[in-house]
Design a protein around this motif. Structure first.
Motif, PDB file in Angstrom:
ATOM      1  N   ILE A   1       0.345  -1.133  -0.107  1.00  0.00           N
ATOM      2  CA  ILE A   1      -0.358  -0.188  -0.247  1.00  0.00           C
ATOM      3  C   ILE A   1       0.716   1.110  -0.340  1.00  0.00           C
ATOM      4  N   LEU A   2       1.979   0.879   1.152  1.00  0.00           N
ATOM      5  CA  LEU A   2       2.969   2.330   0.891  1.00  0.00           C
ATOM      6  C   LEU A   2       3.567   2.570  -0.748  1.00  0.00           C
ATOM      7  N   GLU A   3       3.967   1.324  -1.488  1.00  0.00           N
ATOM      8  CA  GLU A   3       4.928   1.601  -2.081  1.00  0.00           C
ATOM      9  C   GLU A   3       3.624   2.233  -3.739  1.00  0.00           C
ATOM     10  N   THR A   4       2.335   1.894  -3.303  1.00  0.00           N
ATOM     11  CA  THR A   4       1.646   2.795  -4.061  1.00  0.00           C
ATOM     12  C   THR A   4       1.561   4.161  -3.963  1.00  0.00           C
ATOM     13  N   GLU A   5       1.409   4.906  -2.701  1.00  0.00           N
ATOM     14  CA  GLU A   5       0.709   5.791  -2.276  1.00  0.00           C
ATOM     15  C   GLU A   5       2.627   6.826  -2.131  1.00  0.00           C
ATOM     16  N   LEU A   6       2.878   6.293  -1.891  1.00  0.00           N
ATOM     17  CA  LEU A   6       4.600   6.742  -1.540  1.00  0.00           C
ATOM     18  C   LEU A   6       5.432   7.141  -3.363  1.00  0.00           C
ATOM     19  N   GLN A   7       4.907   5.421  -4.648  1.00  0.00           N
ATOM     20  CA  GLN A   7       5.991   5.735  -4.812  1.00  0.00           C
ATOM     21  C   GLN A   7       7.674   5.252  -4.255  1.00  0.00           C
ATOM     22  N   VAL A   8       7.888   4.443  -3.868  1.00  0.00           N
ATOM     23  CA  VAL A   8       8.821   4.292  -3.177  1.00  0.00           C
ATOM     24  C   VAL A   8       9.296   3.075  -3.168  1.00  0.00           C
ATOM     25  N   PRO A   9       9.996   2.006  -3.785  1.00  0.00           N
ATOM     26  CA  PRO A   9       9.925   0.461  -4.016  1.00  0.00           C
ATOM     27  C   PRO A   9      10.118   0.057  -2.704  1.00  0.00           C
ATOM     28  N   ILE A  10       9.198  -1.053  -2.915  1.00  0.00           N
ATOM     29  CA  ILE A  10       9.530  -1.841  -1.594  1.00  0.00           C
ATOM     30  C   ILE A  10      10.893  -2.305  -0.680  1.00  0.00           C
ATOM     31  N   SER A  11      11.691  -2.676  -2.510  1.00  0.00           N
ATOM     32  CA  SER A  11      12.394  -3.252  -1.561  1.00  0.00           C
ATOM     33  C   SER A  11      13.940  -2.061  -0.721  1.00  0.00           C
ATOM     34  N   GLN A  12      13.793  -0.521  -1.177  1.00  0.00           N
ATOM     35  CA  GLN A  12      14.382   0.300  -0.874  1.00  0.00           C
ATOM     36  C   GLN A  12      13.570   1.106   0.489  1.00  0.00           C
ATOM     37  N   MET A  13      12.894   0.204   1.152  1.00  0.00           N
ATOM     38  CA  MET A  13      11.494   0.619   1.796  1.00  0.00           C
ATOM     39  C   MET A  13      12.275   0.114   3.319  1.00  0.00           C
ATOM     40  N   GLN A  14      12.394   0.559   4.265  1.00  0.00           N
ATOM     41  CA  GLN A  14      12.327   0.587   5.601  1.00  0.00           C
ATOM     42  C   GLN A  14      11.746   1.048   6.546  1.00  0.00           C
ATOM     43  N   LEU A  15      10.703  -0.630   6.819  1.00  0.00           N
ATOM     44  CA  LEU A  15       9.114   0.210   7.565  1.00  0.00           C
ATOM     45  C   LEU A  15       9.798  -0.478   9.209  1.00  0.00           C
ATOM     46  N   LYS A  16       9.893   1.050  10.163  1.00  0.00           N
ATOM     47  CA  LYS A  16      10.262   1.549  11.754  1.00  0.00           C
ATOM     48  C   LYS A  16       8.872   1.654  12.464  1.00  0.00           C
ATOM     49  N   GLY A  17       9.427   1.404  13.455  1.00  0.00           N
ATOM     50  CA  GLY A  17       8.373   1.916  14.742  1.00  0.00           C
ATOM     51  C   GLY A  17       7.466   1.028  15.155  1.00  0.00           C
ATOM     52  N   TRP A  18       8.143  -0.537  15.054  1.00  0.00           N
ATOM     53  CA  TRP A  18       7.174  -2.199  15.687  1.00  0.00           C
ATOM     54  C   TRP A  18       7.889  -2.234  16.660  1.00  0.00           C
ATOM     55  N   LYS A  19       6.843  -2.172  18.048  1.00  0.00           N
ATOM     56  CA  LYS A  19       7.349  -2.165  19.423  1.00  0.00           C
ATOM     57  C   LYS A  19       8.859  -2.948  19.647  1.00  0.00           C
ATOM     58  N   SER A  20       8.093  -4.643  18.612  1.00  0.00           N
ATOM     59  CA  SER A  20       8.802  -5.575  19.135  1.00  0.00           C
ATOM     60  C   SER A  20       9.954  -6.008  18.014  1.00  0.00           C
ATOM     61  N   GLY A  21      10.289  -4.964  17.952  1.00  0.00           N
ATOM     62  CA  GLY A  21      11.521  -4.555  17.118  1.00  0.00           C
ATOM     63  C   GLY A  21      11.676  -5.291  15.759  1.00  0.00           C
TER      64      GLY A  21
END
Length: 661
Positions: A139-159
């Motif tokens: 979903i973020l790839e469509t919204e932000l036009q950022v490839p998944i391969s270059q995307m790091q999704l951070k902020g998970w409480k469990s790491g």
């Protein structure tokens, strides 16, 4: 009771075996998330089939056709009879428990909300709990036009989690916040992004800088307008690694120019990780040259930074509080053994401006006693807090604290508005001893002993002092290892305490002034009353004096008249006898009071004698006129030298006296 509770929880944990969860810790966590509601925990991890709760399906599977029939009956039975269905006995830990029968319900899948931030954009994502992390990235790839391969999704409480991780296994709350990092993607130059860049200049970036040699992390907040070169200088203050010897990892490829701002460098927002260490170079092993000016000749690609660091004409190690007693030294903020505190503070202010710029708090020029008087002993509405800044050049935190905290616009404005700021340099032992003596005299030995307990690397210190009715109180001691936000919060916290006390002081002062005003008004009214009484008394005294004077004048006039009367009376010729040889004139004179004066006169007697006779009786002819009855004549207008015969007052006549107008 506690044993029954533990047994019940142990039974519930074992009953989760039917869900396929074999890990006891995971089962306990799941139950705690559902407040130990076994049905809710099972329904949260097991899918629903045909709208029938999983507990009912488990019942039917465990207890056979009879149970299935009972479940079916419970499903179609009316609500009034559903509670009468009997429950099978408790199962062993290998099976799901027997749960009360329920109706067939249409239960919606649990949805999770994610607020994802990427640079200056925010994307709202809503997915089912059974989805994988990878679906969010799609979903973020469509919204932000950022490839998944270059995307790091951070902020998970469990790491960090993988793309195939199911969200349900993370036991997330309904609302979550994440952010995207793209370290390999630099911002593109476009008109729209220029406006975004302009906004980024006002944003704060959190740089997590790892000092590899010291194995220590620094969390530093910088505005987007700060340059990379300024960041490196600040890190040099913290790590004692000169800018020209710093070796960095983590800067984006676009950050090739140290004059570039953080907002334009392409670092991740709001947080970016970097690491720094000392560069291995033959130049580090060379002996230092004899002259300080030669240091500028040793330079590499970051030589400009080093030249800026040496503008003070000092060796770098000295600049960060590690200098030796030889070589060039920067000028001290305060001369040693200064006789006059005002002169010492003038020198401090001038040198502080030279080092850190003109934007700094306004330091009070004068003694600490004068600063206390200025802050504490004015009118309650004009009082302020006293901030005592204690500087120590030997502390590695001094430069960072002064340049980033004390010279920050917000701090400068807040201190100038609400504080009287007094400063002192304790780098020299003589100056420190003098400060302790001053503090002991003004604040007592406790404050002086507190300052003694702080080590050099804890400086600089900012003491917040509040004046009270009987004594002065140190509200807070702020050490050098702080941030601008924390410093502002602690200053504001001190102001809250001070404001509460100030309001009480203002109230007491207003009440005291009101009492004093009433007293002054009463005193003024009393004084006015006294003045009125005094004037009345003086008027009475003047009136009495005037009366006495008039009485005296009147008495003197009366005495004079009496003397004249007596003299006239004695000068009168004797009254002639009734029978004699000469003609006799008998006169009757009526006075204004109605009495009659009777006397005989010779016919030849002059009118003047008649006038003197009347005057001797108290009726001077200057004030009265003597008249005849008929015809009416004014005798006093006649010639006094004429005789009674000539005046035709013979042989007898009745006259009357009348006051002249």
């Amino acid at each position: 009771r506690g044993r029954d509770s533990r047994c019940g929880r142990k039974s519930k944990t074992a009953d989760l075996a039917c869900t396929g969860i074999d890990n006891i810790a995971e089962a306990i966590t799941l139950l705690e998330l559902n407040n130990w509601d076994l049905v809710a925990a099972i329904n949260g991890v097991m899918p629903q089939e045909n709208g029938i709760l999983q507990s009912e399906v488990s019942q039917a599977n465990i207890y056979g056709p009879h149970s299935q029939a009972a479940t079916a009956e419970a499903a179609v039975a009316p609500p009034a009879t559903s509670s009468s269905s009997s429950s099978p006995p408790s199962s062993s830990s290998a099976f799901c428990p027997v749960l009360p029968s329920r109706h067939i319900v249409e239960r919606q899948p649990r949805m999770l909300n994610f607020r994802v931030e990427y640079r200056q954009r925010t994307v709202e994502v809503v997915v089912e709990e059974g989805s994988a992390v990878g679906e969010i990235k799609h979903i973020l790839e469509t919204e932000l036009q950022v490839p998944i391969s270059q995307m790091q999704l951070k902020g998970w409480k469990s790491g960090d989690v993988s793309d195939v991780t199911v969200l349900r296994s993370l036991h997330l709350p309904k609302n979550n916040s994440l952010y995207v990092l793209t370290p390999d993607i630099a911002p593109t130059a476009s008109t729209s992004q220029n406006s975004v860049l302009q906004e980024s200049l006002n944003q704060n970036f959190l740089l997590v800088i790892s000092h590899r040699e010291a194995q220590r992390d620094y969390n530093l907040n910088f505005p987007g307008s700060r340059t990379i070169q300024e960041v490196k200088r600040n890190v040099s203050d913290l790590t004692n690694i000169p800018v020209r010897h710093q070796q960095w990892e983590g800067w984006p490829a676009a950050a090739s120019d140290d004059s570039m701002t953080l907002a334009a460098s392409g670092i991740s927002y709001p947080c970016h990780h970097l690491s720094v260490c000392r560069r291995s170079s033959p130049a580090n092993n060379q002996e230092p040259t004899e002259e300080c000016a030669d240091v500028h000749m040793v330079s590499d690609s970051e030589g400009d930074d080093f030249e800026d660091a040496s503008e003070f004409g000092v060796d770098e190690s000295e600049m960060f509080g590690m200098g030796s007693s030889t070589g060039c030294r920067k000028a001290a903020l305060m001369p040693e053994n200064s006789e006059n505190e005002s002169d010492a503070l003038l020198h401090f202010t001038a040198e502080f401006s030279t080092r850190y710029g003109e934007c700094h708090p306004v330091f009070f020029i004068g003694t600490l006693e004068a600063a206390s008087q200025e802050a504490f002993y004015g009118k309650a509405r004009d009082r302020k807090l006293l901030a005592i800044y204690l500087h120590n050049d030997e502390s590695v935190l001094s430069n960072v604290f002064c340049s980033q905290m004390m010279c920050a616009d917000s701090i400068v404005a807040y201190l100038s508005q609400n504080f009287i700021t007094w400063a002192w340099d304790v780098t020299k032992e003589a100056n420190k001893a003098r400060l302790l003596t001053i503090c002991t005299r003004h604040f007592g030995s406790v404050v002086a002993q507190t300052i003694r307990t702080y080590k050099t690397d804890q400086f600089p210190l900012l003491l917040i002092v509040m004046g009270k009715r009987t004594s002065n109180e140190v509200l807070n001691v702020i050490q050098g290892n702080t941030t601008v936000d924390e410093l502002m919060m602690r200053l504001m916290g001190a102001m809250e305490i001070f404001s509460a006390q100030q309001q009480e002081d203002i109230k007491d002062e207003d009440e005291r002034e009101a009492r004093e005003m009433v007293k002054r008004e009463q005193d003024e009214a009393y004084q006015l009353s006294l003045e009125a009484d005094r004037k009345k008394r003086e008027a009475q005294e003047r009136e009495q004096a005037e009366q006495l004077r008039l009485q005296q004048i009147q008495k003197e006039a009366d005495d004079e008249k009496e003397a004249i009367r007596l003299s006239l009376e004695h000068a009168l010729p004797p009254e002639p006898a009734e029978e004699g040889g000469e003609p006799i004139s008998k006169l009757r004179i009526r006075t204004p009071s109605g009495e009659f004066l009777v006397r005989r006169f010779l016919g030849s007697t002059k009118l003047q004698v008649l006038f003197d006779f009347v005057a001797s009786k108290g009726y001077p002819w200057d004030d009265f006129k003597l008249l005849t009855t008929f015809p009416r004549r004014n005798i006093t207008q006649l010639d006094p030298a004429s005789s009674l015969l000539e005046a035709k007052l013979f042989p007898q006549e009745t006259l009357f006296l009348e006051a002249k107008e």
